[in-house]
Motif scaffolding. Sequence first.
Motif, PDB file in Angstrom:
ATOM      1  N   GLU A 177      -8.224   9.782   4.477  1.00  0.00           N
ATOM      2  CA  GLU A 177      -9.028  10.969   5.178  1.00  0.00           C
ATOM      3  C   GLU A 177      -8.666  11.413   6.667  1.00  0.00           C
ATOM      4  O   GLU A 177      -8.753  12.504   6.910  1.00  0.00           O
ATOM      5  CB  GLU A 177     -10.565  10.543   4.889  1.00  0.00           C
ATOM      6  N   ARG A 178      -8.655  10.550   7.406  1.00  0.00           N
ATOM      7  CA  ARG A 178      -8.338  10.712   8.839  1.00  0.00           C
ATOM      8  C   ARG A 178      -7.108  11.309   9.252  1.00  0.00           C
ATOM      9  O   ARG A 178      -6.920  11.772  10.385  1.00  0.00           O
ATOM     10  CB  ARG A 178      -8.571   9.569   9.599  1.00  0.00           C
TER      11      ARG A 178
ATOM     12  N   ASP B  89      -8.229   3.885   3.821  1.00  0.00           N
ATOM     13  CA  ASP B  89      -7.837   3.910   5.008  1.00  0.00           C
ATOM     14  C   ASP B  89      -7.034   2.566   5.650  1.00  0.00           C
ATOM     15  O   ASP B  89      -7.577   1.340   5.534  1.00  0.00           O
ATOM     16  CB  ASP B  89      -9.355   3.831   5.787  1.00  0.00           C
TER      17      ASP B  89
ATOM     18  N   GLY C 141      -5.912   7.506  11.847  1.00  0.00           N
ATOM     19  CA  GLY C 141      -6.114   6.372  10.986  1.00  0.00           C
ATOM     20  C   GLY C 141      -5.542   5.209  10.885  1.00  0.00           C
ATOM     21  O   GLY C 141      -5.547   4.267  10.119  1.00  0.00           O
TER      22      GLY C 141
END
Lengths: 701, 249, 407
Positions: free
Chosen positions: B214-215, B236, C286
């Motif tokens: 997602e990031r 993640d 991330g």
Amino acid sequence: MNAGRRNLLRFVGGAAAGVMITPAPWKLINDSALWSQNWSWIPKLPSGPRTVKYTTCTLCPAGCGVEARCVGEQPYGLVGVTGHPLSNGTLCPLGVGAHHLPYHPRRASFPLKRGPVGKHVPVSFDTAIAEISHAIEGRGRGTTLAVLDERPGRTLSLVYRRFLGGFSDAVYLTPPAHETVTLSMLSRMTDSPAGSLGFDIASSRAAISFGAPLLDGWGIPAQVNAARYRAGSPMKIVQVETKQSRTASLADLWLAPKPGTEAAVAMAIANVLVNQNLVPAANLDRAAGAAEYRELIGQFPPEAVAAITGIPPETIVAAAQMLAVNLPAVAIGGGDAGGGAATASEETAIAGLNLLLGAFHTPGGIMPRQEPPVPKEWNEWKLAPHSSIADVPDHSIAVLILGDSPSGDALPWTLIAKKLVPGKGLVVSLAPFVEGPSRHADYILPAAAFLETLEEVPTPPTATTASLSIAAALLPVPKGVVEPALVLSRLSGTEIALGPLLEQRAAAIQESKRGIVTDAAGSKPVTDFKTGDELWKALVAGGTWTAELVASKPPVHVDFQVAAISQRVLVVIHPASPADAAFPLALTPYAWRGASGSSVLPPLFTKVYQESLLRGSAIHCRVHPSTAAEAHVRDGDKVLVETRCGSCEQRAWLDASVMPGVIEVPAGPQGSKGDYSVLDVCALDDGGTWRSSGARIRRMS
Amino acid sequence: MSRYGMVIDLDKCNGCGACMVACAVENNVPPANADATERTGITWMRVFRVNNGAPYPANRVRFIPMMCQHCADTPCAHVCPQNAVDVDQETGIIDQMPQRCLGCRYCMAACPYHARFFNWWDPAWPAGMEKALNPSVAPRMRGVVEKCNFCHARYQAARAKAAGAGSRTVNPADYTPACVESCPTKAIQFGDLADPASEVAKASHDSNAFRLLERLGTESKVYYRTEQPWIRQMSDQNLVQIRKEARHA
Amino acid sequence: MPEPLVRRCSSSQFVRWTLPWFALLAFGLYCAGLCLFRGLNQTNMDNRFAFGLWIFLDLSVIALGAGAFLTGLLVYILKRHELRGVINTAVIVGFCCYSGAMAILAVDVGQPLRAWYTFWYPNVHSMLTEVTFCITCYLTVLALEYVPIILKYRDLKKVPSYLVFEFQLHKLMPVLAGVGAFLSFFHQGSLGGLFGVLRGRPFAFREGFAIWPSTFFLFILSAVAAGPSFLMLITWLVEKISNHKLVKREVFDTLGRISGGLLIVYVLAKCVDTLIWINNTSPAAGFPAHRFYTLQPFGGWLLFAEIVPFGLLPALVLLDARRRSDLRWLLPAATMVCLGVMLNRFVLTIQTLAVPTLPFDSFMSYSPSWQETGTFLAVVAYGVLVYSYSFRYLPLFPQERDLQAAG
Ligand SMILES: Nc1nc2c(c(=O)[nH]1)N[C@H]1C(S)=C(S)[C@@H](COP(=O)(O)OP(=O)(O)OC[C@H]3O[C@@H](n4cnc5c(=O)[nH]c(N)nc54)[C@H](O)[C@@H]3O)O[C@H]1N2
Ligand SMILES: Nc1nc2c(c(=O)[nH]1)N[C@H]1C(S)=C(S)[C@@H](COP(=O)(O)OP(=O)(O)OC[C@H]3O[C@@H](n4cnc5c(=O)[nH]c(N)nc54)[C@H](O)[C@@H]3O)O[C@H]1N2
Ligand code: SF4
Ligand code: SF4
Ligand code: SF4
Ligand code: SF4
Ligand code: SF4
Ligand SMILES: [Mo]
């Protein structure tokens, strides 16, 4: 102008510059790009009106309803039929790609004979029949004719048996059962009129499975899914299996016993159910051997069993409790086809669990099934006896006819070859593919492939209600293809035709006034058919006949074969021989329902076993990283897997999901490169199974 | 304006592979070349087998079906030098135009989800099987890249049907991708994420729903859901241990 | 005009020198043919290693070929006349590097016949479009710069119109040098940008200025730092092989000084960039950056090697006038510079693709097939041959005659 060197150079330079300002090079570039989009060897797409047709999948006994999307007459996509009484919209991956099977690269579409160098060459049907007849007539005394039917239970199966019944010495063989062994064990143990049983899994609230691939194509997948994904109260699954199969990894509770100690797990769970009073005592009291059984399970407290199986006592208690609070619950044995069947004593222990859980004749448990009516005159038929291949003496089969089933080898070739008269045994295959045992056949008289001929789909063996549907022929049959019934006619000299028999069967069902027919689109159940012909037409149009569920009360008498359990289970507690020091690892093969061995898979299955890491093929073995480290094997290494029975080359996959000390090898599929089965190096133990063999692994240079 | 997307229930997926086969059937992806491997094959839909890394027997395997995540901020489209990646403003579908593709594979380097596949070989079907190809989807040629397009031909057909009825909006019942339709456990939900009333939009707001990586900010339109925390952590890099062992030396 | 008085080896000696290179070229062309006609399944690239040996070496070769535009810029625009001694070599080396890289790219793409679509349907946001435009234009510039050198060939000089053409072109040189430098800055930069913009590959992704990620500028810097070193090494090699003195020693000194100066700037910029990436860019996406280096064999040592032994160290040597004047220091340092820039290109192509992005994915490895290696060797052979013929038949080194007279 003189044609000197200087002028030539000048001309070349000028021409090169000049040509660039003409349209020629640019046109050429454009055309070449267009050409790159229209390579002649890229197939042209089919065209024609789009239609929808209905049929039934025959690739396994689950009998899923199929909607075939067609262009012209040609199916180009298969999907499940919502509302179908058996499958309700579900197809498994086999069914999804099944319409490509007629174009399988190993398809046989005309008679073949093994040539002098072992390659199959075309032969005329008449020549083949003459030579096979000659071999049947000339077979020596004490040798037999046999048919191996990999899809028992059809009318054609009866036709095989009737054909064989015409010979005094012929035998009808089927491969070992898996899904139904628990049922046949239970059937033998009860006093109810010997009838068929089925798992009423769609209504179960819990199931304990001993290695059965419950979530991987077992039984009728749609019914398992209906229970597993039931809104509100999904069926709980307790999986007892050394391997972390798909079912094990998704189960609510996974018990991973050391290879070969499953019976002890069943006994310990029984121990907890009884000692913690989790089930009504009445469940056990109706068994003949209840007292001995109670005493025997007393020897299996979870603590003691932990040492044998490696499963912590609290896990065993949790399993028992999960089953007891989620009744109706059922215990399922059989194991996974390629992984080796459960033994008789294990099945008895599993039967004990069913007894304790009160699963017999209980909705959501195991229910009796009334078989569909058969035309009266068929009862007069002289049928060859049904034998297990294990019971056939070695070197006794002179002529072996492999049935028309397109599925692969449910038996390893080594096992079949042992039964043939050495050097002389003639093998005739009626299968549509040169795959599995057919590869070893002397003659191949290929039957039609899926979708090319009308086929009967009988009751799935695990079903609680009888059913019958028809797989319609949607594709034309290739010219050289031979109907199995025609082969039998020619060999026996009597007229045999399958079509009329199937119609008779439909007529018998209509006469009995039992059941309903659900139409092709899965919507309109119809009960009253005026004539047999009407019912037959409804089936051919894609309808499915299903019988009603039989109302039942639990049987009064159950004969516990405690001796069988104690024998086996005690062996586990006191191993007769110490582990084989030269082969310290355990080789545990596993199957993928319908896709192991070298059975025929739709061509697009390469997606799942070759073009991705989703399913291993026969060339891969999985080992735990610690096992690999001890053997100095790295991920991707070529390795040799050795047992006392032989060795085979594999590519190693390091996989933390594998029990340390265990080597897991898929029995298939083989892909385009393999040509062997790991089962050929597995050892049969005295329980008659090959679930675990002593093995070692070595890196190849 | 629609935003087609998916929610995949990882607690339902049993890794059967029906979706992979159905996708190849629908989109005329040929069977593997004899030499193809898991690194050179073409699987628009690929089910990954993932592992929680725990020691046996606490170890658990699960399955993550992966296809093009139809990123709203589309890395592959940004880098393609010749606009061979189409971002459909009407539907949010990221489509590939194989006739336009140079085969430079820059988009493959750009895609964080490894959802793009190069045709290393000429497409080839066993003799006769070309008759059974889906008449609505053109086969691709050697040397170009292809990927999941949410079964674009099915969308086109649904839109044509709607247009025939004088409507501009596609009836959801007419547009179901092949993988969704074939999944025996109904693990995949598909629909318009922009329609708050749709099942898929509601499911995407489930507290156990998440997107992969997602990031990275790709704003992908494929959601996953599971009640298993360890699988959610698979979304993640910060949350999991990178697997060190090489696959095929 | 007088004939060049420089001596060259005998024809038979020349043939013996070229023969093995022609053999290598033939083998390489066979390999390239396999890849073109049977398809890229002949390589060991795959859907994960979408790029392999070829892209890595293309990037390296283009970086090393940066000597061409830098020397042009220095000679024609910044009037550093001492570098005239190597300007022709720079042009030819540049031409070989760039044309070779283009040839390999034509094999590397799956549909070379559609290469021109980039011009027809360009995606102006794509770094690859920028690269394609600039490299194509710059190769044209290099060809134009090469033409006057070719026109100095004895026979061609006898064609009067060619002579006029050569003269006109010569007047154009400063313009070409300017255009070349401009284009080169852009494509060297956009080659770095190729990877720096990959938001989906946090190992490579970098923030930057405007549309350009930091790798855009780092690539320019590292290329201009390595170019002069490579030019020096080539010239030195040609001297050794031909056994002639070709340029004055000051030329080497100047090249070394330029290389060292640019390199130290690069190393500093690279350090700043790396720190920003470790502390901001990568974690924001991330991905904890240190994780990338837990994947052996591509550990943290690679980053260290790139910056210290292959960056800082040679830069310091090249900036030290005393060491620089000693060939035993100068040449190894120049070699380190060239290897360093190659290492950087390797990291950005191969390591970027090897590190997994999906958390459940595993680390992958790749090694080129013989067909890939062979195709690349064809380009090496091609370069050697073009240079050998140019050296034999064209006046490449203006200082050579004086040096010979002196020696
Ligand atoms: N020997 C053997 N048994 C097996 C297997 C095996 O490979 N070998 N496989 C097991 C597996 S995995 C499966 S899926 C199933 C499939 O095969 P089976 O278990 O052998 O099939 P059944 O369930 O007995 O039969 C299916 C249907 O066919 C009809 N039928 C079968 N035999 C007769 C008969 O003699 N007369 C009449 N009138 N009708 C009959 C019945 O209507 C029944 O509902 O079998 C299991 N049993
Ligand atoms: N067309 C068609 N296809 C079918 C079916 C059908 O009815 N029709 N049935 C389907 C069903 S229900 C099933 S369960 C599957 C079964 O078939 P699969 O799931 O494909 O499993 P197999 O690999 O055949 O499992 C049996 C394996 O055990 C091995 N084996 C058998 N006996 C022995 C032995 O004594 N020793 C050793 N070492 N190995 C042995 C065989 O080599 C064989 O590979 O087939 C399915 N395929
Ligand atoms: S479960 Fe059996 S019947 Fe159903 S689709 Fe699969 S192979 Fe066919
Ligand atoms: S998942 Fe990959 S291919 Fe799909 S849109 Fe995103 S970047 Fe493009
Ligand atoms: S491979 Fe095709 S789609 Fe991908 S970037 Fe290159 S031209 Fe575009
Ligand atoms: S949406 Fe269609 S194209 Fe995409 S993975 Fe599913 S079946 Fe394949
Ligand atoms: S079809 Fe459904 S259950 Fe099977 S692998 Fe695909 S998503 Fe999972
Ligand atoms: Mo079965």
